[in-house]
Scaffold this motif. Structure first.
Motif, PDB file in Angstrom:
ATOM      1  N   PHE A  58       0.817  -1.220   0.000  1.00  0.00           N
ATOM      2  CA  PHE A  58       0.000   0.000   0.000  1.00  0.00           C
ATOM      3  C   PHE A  58       0.850   1.269   0.000  1.00  0.00           C
ATOM      4  O   PHE A  58       0.535   2.232  -0.703  1.00  0.00           O
ATOM      5  CB  PHE A  58      -0.927  -0.001   1.215  1.00  0.00           C
ATOM      6  CG  PHE A  58      -1.912   1.138   1.223  1.00  0.00           C
ATOM      7  CD1 PHE A  58      -2.966   1.168   0.330  1.00  0.00           C
ATOM      8  CD2 PHE A  58      -1.781   2.188   2.112  1.00  0.00           C
ATOM      9  CE1 PHE A  58      -3.875   2.222   0.313  1.00  0.00           C
ATOM     10  CE2 PHE A  58      -2.679   3.244   2.118  1.00  0.00           C
ATOM     11  CZ  PHE A  58      -3.731   3.265   1.209  1.00  0.00           C
ATOM     12  N   ASN A  59       1.936   1.269   0.748  1.00  0.00           N
ATOM     13  CA  ASN A  59       2.705   2.502   0.940  1.00  0.00           C
ATOM     14  C   ASN A  59       4.027   2.574   0.182  1.00  0.00           C
ATOM     15  O   ASN A  59       4.554   3.671  -0.003  1.00  0.00           O
ATOM     16  CB  ASN A  59       3.005   2.711   2.433  1.00  0.00           C
ATOM     17  CG  ASN A  59       1.773   3.055   3.230  1.00  0.00           C
ATOM     18  OD1 ASN A  59       1.101   4.048   2.957  1.00  0.00           O
ATOM     19  ND2 ASN A  59       1.460   2.232   4.225  1.00  0.00           N
ATOM     20  N   SER A  60       4.561   1.419  -0.250  1.00  0.00           N
ATOM     21  CA  SER A  60       5.918   1.432  -0.808  1.00  0.00           C
ATOM     22  C   SER A  60       6.037   0.599  -2.078  1.00  0.00           C
ATOM     23  O   SER A  60       7.098   0.047  -2.361  1.00  0.00           O
ATOM     24  CB  SER A  60       6.910   0.906   0.240  1.00  0.00           C
ATOM     25  OG  SER A  60       6.800   1.615   1.451  1.00  0.00           O
ATOM     26  N   VAL A  62      -5.598  -6.494   0.421  1.00  0.00           N
ATOM     27  CA  VAL A  62      -4.931  -5.185   0.396  1.00  0.00           C
ATOM     28  C   VAL A  62      -5.079  -4.524  -0.965  1.00  0.00           C
ATOM     29  O   VAL A  62      -5.098  -3.290  -1.070  1.00  0.00           O
ATOM     30  CB  VAL A  62      -3.437  -5.322   0.771  1.00  0.00           C
ATOM     31  CG1 VAL A  62      -2.653  -6.106  -0.298  1.00  0.00           C
ATOM     32  CG2 VAL A  62      -2.806  -3.949   0.974  1.00  0.00           C
ATOM     33  N   ARG A  63      -5.221  -5.306  -2.021  1.00  0.00           N
ATOM     34  CA  ARG A  63      -5.335  -4.722  -3.355  1.00  0.00           C
ATOM     35  C   ARG A  63      -6.639  -3.964  -3.554  1.00  0.00           C
ATOM     36  O   ARG A  63      -6.735  -3.112  -4.438  1.00  0.00           O
ATOM     37  CB  ARG A  63      -5.151  -5.819  -4.407  1.00  0.00           C
ATOM     38  CG  ARG A  63      -3.744  -6.416  -4.400  1.00  0.00           C
ATOM     39  CD  ARG A  63      -3.623  -7.661  -5.252  1.00  0.00           C
ATOM     40  NE  ARG A  63      -4.494  -8.734  -4.786  1.00  0.00           N
ATOM     41  CZ  ARG A  63      -4.485  -9.962  -5.275  1.00  0.00           C
ATOM     42  NH1 ARG A  63      -3.625 -10.291  -6.230  1.00  0.00           N
ATOM     43  NH2 ARG A  63      -5.301 -10.888  -4.813  1.00  0.00           N
ATOM     44  N   ALA A  64      -7.636  -4.242  -2.732  1.00  0.00           N
ATOM     45  CA  ALA A  64      -8.861  -3.445  -2.786  1.00  0.00           C
ATOM     46  C   ALA A  64      -8.584  -2.004  -2.389  1.00  0.00           C
ATOM     47  O   ALA A  64      -9.256  -1.068  -2.853  1.00  0.00           O
ATOM     48  CB  ALA A  64      -9.928  -4.058  -1.873  1.00  0.00           C
ATOM     49  N   LYS A  65      -7.579  -1.797  -1.534  1.00  0.00           N
ATOM     50  CA  LYS A  65      -7.240  -0.453  -1.070  1.00  0.00           C
ATOM     51  C   LYS A  65      -6.473   0.349  -2.115  1.00  0.00           C
ATOM     52  O   LYS A  65      -6.284   1.558  -1.955  1.00  0.00           O
ATOM     53  CB  LYS A  65      -6.424  -0.530   0.210  1.00  0.00           C
ATOM     54  CG  LYS A  65      -7.148  -1.197   1.373  1.00  0.00           C
ATOM     55  CD  LYS A  65      -6.253  -1.283   2.599  1.00  0.00           C
ATOM     56  CE  LYS A  65      -6.942  -1.974   3.757  1.00  0.00           C
ATOM     57  NZ  LYS A  65      -6.046  -2.087   4.943  1.00  0.00           N
ATOM     58  N   LEU A  66      -6.017  -0.329  -3.174  1.00  0.00           N
ATOM     59  CA  LEU A  66      -5.286   0.366  -4.239  1.00  0.00           C
ATOM     60  C   LEU A  66      -6.224   1.084  -5.193  1.00  0.00           C
ATOM     61  O   LEU A  66      -5.776   1.796  -6.096  1.00  0.00           O
ATOM     62  CB  LEU A  66      -4.421  -0.624  -5.018  1.00  0.00           C
ATOM     63  CG  LEU A  66      -3.397  -1.418  -4.198  1.00  0.00           C
ATOM     64  CD1 LEU A  66      -2.621  -2.361  -5.103  1.00  0.00           C
ATOM     65  CD2 LEU A  66      -2.454  -0.487  -3.454  1.00  0.00           C
ATOM     66  N   ASN A  80      -8.272   7.573   1.909  1.00  0.00           N
ATOM     67  CA  ASN A  80      -7.232   6.721   2.496  1.00  0.00           C
ATOM     68  C   ASN A  80      -6.125   6.535   1.466  1.00  0.00           C
ATOM     69  O   ASN A  80      -6.026   5.509   0.800  1.00  0.00           O
ATOM     70  CB  ASN A  80      -7.808   5.364   2.905  1.00  0.00           C
ATOM     71  CG  ASN A  80      -6.766   4.461   3.540  1.00  0.00           C
ATOM     72  OD1 ASN A  80      -5.806   4.932   4.144  1.00  0.00           O
ATOM     73  ND2 ASN A  80      -6.943   3.154   3.387  1.00  0.00           N
ATOM     74  N   LEU A  81      -5.281   7.545   1.337  1.00  0.00           N
ATOM     75  CA  LEU A  81      -4.188   7.514   0.377  1.00  0.00           C
ATOM     76  C   LEU A  81      -2.918   6.980   1.030  1.00  0.00           C
ATOM     77  O   LEU A  81      -2.776   7.015   2.256  1.00  0.00           O
ATOM     78  CB  LEU A  81      -3.932   8.920  -0.168  1.00  0.00           C
ATOM     79  CG  LEU A  81      -4.944   9.442  -1.193  1.00  0.00           C
ATOM     80  CD1 LEU A  81      -4.881  10.960  -1.277  1.00  0.00           C
ATOM     81  CD2 LEU A  81      -4.696   8.821  -2.560  1.00  0.00           C
ATOM     82  N   PRO A  82      -1.968   6.484   0.230  1.00  0.00           N
ATOM     83  CA  PRO A  82      -0.683   6.066   0.797  1.00  0.00           C
ATOM     84  C   PRO A  82      -0.015   7.191   1.578  1.00  0.00           C
ATOM     85  O   PRO A  82      -0.309   8.382   1.372  1.00  0.00           O
ATOM     86  CB  PRO A  82       0.137   5.683  -0.447  1.00  0.00           C
ATOM     87  CG  PRO A  82      -0.894   5.249  -1.438  1.00  0.00           C
ATOM     88  CD  PRO A  82      -2.061   6.162  -1.209  1.00  0.00           C
ATOM     89  N   PHE A 131     -13.823   4.288  -8.591  1.00  0.00           N
ATOM     90  CA  PHE A 131     -12.942   3.179  -8.942  1.00  0.00           C
ATOM     91  C   PHE A 131     -11.551   3.622  -9.407  1.00  0.00           C
ATOM     92  O   PHE A 131     -10.819   2.839 -10.013  1.00  0.00           O
ATOM     93  CB  PHE A 131     -13.592   2.274 -10.007  1.00  0.00           C
ATOM     94  CG  PHE A 131     -14.891   1.673  -9.557  1.00  0.00           C
ATOM     95  CD1 PHE A 131     -14.913   0.601  -8.670  1.00  0.00           C
ATOM     96  CD2 PHE A 131     -16.109   2.190 -10.000  1.00  0.00           C
ATOM     97  CE1 PHE A 131     -16.100   0.053  -8.230  1.00  0.00           C
ATOM     98  CE2 PHE A 131     -17.306   1.649  -9.566  1.00  0.00           C
ATOM     99  CZ  PHE A 131     -17.305   0.573  -8.682  1.00  0.00           C
ATOM    100  N   THR A 132     -11.171   4.865  -9.115  1.00  0.00           N
ATOM    101  CA  THR A 132      -9.863   5.327  -9.564  1.00  0.00           C
ATOM    102  C   THR A 132      -8.741   4.720  -8.731  1.00  0.00           C
ATOM    103  O   THR A 132      -8.900   4.367  -7.568  1.00  0.00           O
ATOM    104  CB  THR A 132      -9.788   6.864  -9.569  1.00  0.00           C
ATOM    105  OG1 THR A 132     -10.360   7.375  -8.359  1.00  0.00           O
ATOM    106  CG2 THR A 132     -10.536   7.432 -10.753  1.00  0.00           C
ATOM    107  N   SER A 133      -7.583   4.616  -9.388  1.00  0.00           N
ATOM    108  CA  SER A 133      -6.434   3.913  -8.821  1.00  0.00           C
ATOM    109  C   SER A 133      -5.571   4.821  -7.958  1.00  0.00           C
ATOM    110  O   SER A 133      -5.392   5.996  -8.255  1.00  0.00           O
ATOM    111  CB  SER A 133      -5.576   3.361  -9.967  1.00  0.00           C
ATOM    112  OG  SER A 133      -4.301   2.972  -9.512  1.00  0.00           O
ATOM    113  N   GLN A 134      -5.022   4.238  -6.909  1.00  0.00           N
ATOM    114  CA  GLN A 134      -3.961   4.880  -6.148  1.00  0.00           C
ATOM    115  C   GLN A 134      -2.804   3.891  -5.960  1.00  0.00           C
ATOM    116  O   GLN A 134      -2.032   3.977  -5.024  1.00  0.00           O
ATOM    117  CB  GLN A 134      -4.480   5.396  -4.803  1.00  0.00           C
ATOM    118  CG  GLN A 134      -5.212   4.374  -3.957  1.00  0.00           C
ATOM    119  CD  GLN A 134      -5.985   5.029  -2.815  1.00  0.00           C
ATOM    120  OE1 GLN A 134      -6.649   6.066  -2.973  1.00  0.00           O
ATOM    121  NE2 GLN A 134      -5.882   4.432  -1.625  1.00  0.00           N
ATOM    122  N   LYS A 135      -2.716   2.972  -6.908  1.00  0.00           N
ATOM    123  CA  LYS A 135      -1.633   1.991  -6.904  1.00  0.00           C
ATOM    124  C   LYS A 135      -0.302   2.659  -7.208  1.00  0.00           C
ATOM    125  O   LYS A 135       0.717   2.330  -6.591  1.00  0.00           O
ATOM    126  CB  LYS A 135      -1.922   0.894  -7.940  1.00  0.00           C
ATOM    127  CG  LYS A 135      -0.812  -0.142  -8.100  1.00  0.00           C
ATOM    128  CD  LYS A 135      -1.204  -1.217  -9.107  1.00  0.00           C
ATOM    129  CE  LYS A 135      -0.106  -2.265  -9.263  1.00  0.00           C
ATOM    130  NZ  LYS A 135      -0.491  -3.365 -10.179  1.00  0.00           N
TER     131      LYS A 135
END
Length: 494
Positions: free
Chosen positions: A264-266, A325-329, A338-340, A354-358
């Motif tokens: 999620f963060n790195s 955890v990939r749901a949080k991306l 809830n951003l990184p 449904f936009t990405s924050q991966k």
């Protein structure tokens, strides 16, 4: 190929690249370096290797041509899982509509062809001249091995784009792409698909021997694990499932999967423990609006990202467990509350469902991010898919190792047959979203494009929601520049 191959070794002037160790940061004193000079010593061989590394994230004719990262975007927007949420400022919109690659005169149809053959040419400088380079044998072998992997990788990418799919058990005498084994620009006919794959495997087998024991300075360089991983990809496309399973297992040895916090963060660093191969873009080597992060990141403040944040297919998102955890991306609300760590979005960023924050860029004013070309997670997925054809219990155990890492609630699959394969495909779509695999996967599996029932805007996709498997449009048009300069090349049916 005159227009494709008229480049000199001026590429090697781009040698203050960030993906190299400090030992290899010196420039050649001139921008016009004869091939003979480039291969006189093993130090010079590595200057050529590093020039190739740098060319993977170089800006070419436009800001939409940012090396391999831009090709990854092209091949993902052609699929159903990568969603444009608005027209933005136009980049990759016609690719999304399947307009660019079906037009032989389009610059975006030419872009992969031109760049991949350029890399092949520079790899051939090393391959054809390394034996005469003075210096340690181990260094010569390492440079030669990496050049062979590059040549194999580029021919493999080219044949998947411009040739018909490989069919196991068939003669595969359908037209592939020209096989370039020298630096000469003489016209060549298209080799058959079988011939291209034969050459790819020959190059990889030779590279595996040369890279055995080589310890690379960083993950922009190839070592044996990456060569094994690429050969596993090739075996999967060729439906040689026993070999694909074995190679993928070998390739991932020594790598461990990310923790959920790291995912999620790195995620966006090539030092990440499960990245096998990637490009690191340091600050003085940025290509600004041509960087991969200038189009796929969530936080870089460009017109394209502010107005056209990239989203996941809503139907695919709904298949992700809430505990994964990939749901949080991805954010189904688009609010991104809830951003990184360290990431914020200004009020002028569009908020779309449904936009990405991966993918996260270095900053709102800095589009740099490391570009992932191969991860250990992919090897688990190749191994599981390949094993599903012969040993379902083993396939389930490999899938469990990956999926339970991402989702602590995941339990051993009870699926069998087609249902098990579909579960593995779904895991692959979720895991590798945005990393450039979807067009290739649909084509190798002979599956249709189906964007129906999801969050694709009819106006943005040009009403193109479905393309049948086997349609001529799965083969990119041979670029008109090549047709005009090479009388031996035959065009694909339109």
């Amino acid at each position: 190929m005159k227009k494709i191959y008229k480049y000199t070794l001026a590429l090697f002037a781009l040698l203050s690249m960030s993906s190299c160790s400090e030992d290899f940061l010196d420039r050649f004193p001139t921008e016009d370096v004869p091939a003979e000079a480039a291969t006189t010593t093993t130090d010079n061989l590595f200057l050529v290797v590093n020039g190739i590394h740098r060319s993977l994230y170089q800006r070419y004719n436009s800001q939409g041509e940012g090396g391999i990262g831009s090709m990854m975007i092209q091949t993902d927007v052609l699929g159903e899982d990568f969603v444009m949420t608005s027209a933005g400022n136009g980049w990759f919109n016609n690719t999304y509509k399947w307009v660019d690659h079906t037009n032989a005169s389009d610059a975006d149809d030419l872009f992969p062809y031109r760049v991949l053959y350029r890399v092949i040419r520079n790899a051939n400088v090393i391959i054809n001249g390394a034996e005469n380079a003075s210096g340690p044998t181990a260094d010569r072998d390492a440079a030669l091995g990496q050049a062979l992997v590059y040549r194999a990788y580029c021919h493999f990418q080219l044949v998947q784009l411009y040739g018909k799919r490989y069919q196991a058990g068939a003669p595969n005498n359908q037209l592939g792409v020209p096989i370039r084994l020298t630096t000469e620009n003489n016209p060549l006919a298209r080799a058959t698909v079988e011939e291209v794959y034969t050459q790819v495997n020959l190059d990889l087998d030779r590279a595996l021997t040369l890279l055995d024991g080589y310890e690379r300075p960083n993950k922009s360089h190839f070592d044996k694990s990456v060569a094994l991983g690429l050969k596993a990809r090739v075996a999967l496309v060729q439906q040689n499932y026993p070999l694909a399973a074995t190679l993928a297992n070998q390739a991932r040895q020594g790598y461990t999967l990310m923790s959920n916090d790291e995912y999620f963060n790195s995620f966006n660093t090539y030092t990440n423990r499960e990245w096998m191969w990637g490009s690191f873009v340091q600050e003085d080597q940025t290509i600004f609006f041509a960087n991969f992060g200038a189009y796929v990141s969530r936080n870089f403040s460009s017109t394209n990202i502010r107005t056209n944040p990239k989203a996941i297919n809503s139907k695919l998102y709904n298949l992700i467990s809430e505990t994964d955890v990939r749901a949080k991306l991805f954010d189904p609300t688009g609010a991104h509350s809830n951003l990184p760590a360290g990431v914020t979005l200004a009020s002028n960023f569009a908020k779309k469902p449904f936009t990405s924050q991966k993918f996260i860029a270095a900053g709102t004013g800095d589009s740099r991010m490391d570009v992932p070309y191969m991860r250990a997670a992919e090897m688990y997925l190749i191994e599981a898919e390949a094993l599903s054809y012969s040993n379902e219990n083993a396939a389930k155990q490999v899938l469990l190792a990956l999926a339970s890492n991402r989702d602590p609630s995941y339990t051993l699959s009870a699926n069998t047959g087609a249902a098990l394969k579909n579960e593995i495909y779904t895991q692959r779509r979720i895991e590798l979203w945005g990393e450039g695999f979807r067009f290739y996967d649909l084509k190798r599996l002979n599956q249709p494009l189906d964007r129906t029932g999801a969050n694709h805007d009819p106006a943005l996709v040009g009403q193109l929601f479905e393309v049948p498997a086997g349609d001529n449009r799965w083969q990119w048009q041979i670029p008109l520049d090549e047709i005009n300069s090479n009388p031996l090349v035959e065009q694909n049916p339109s």
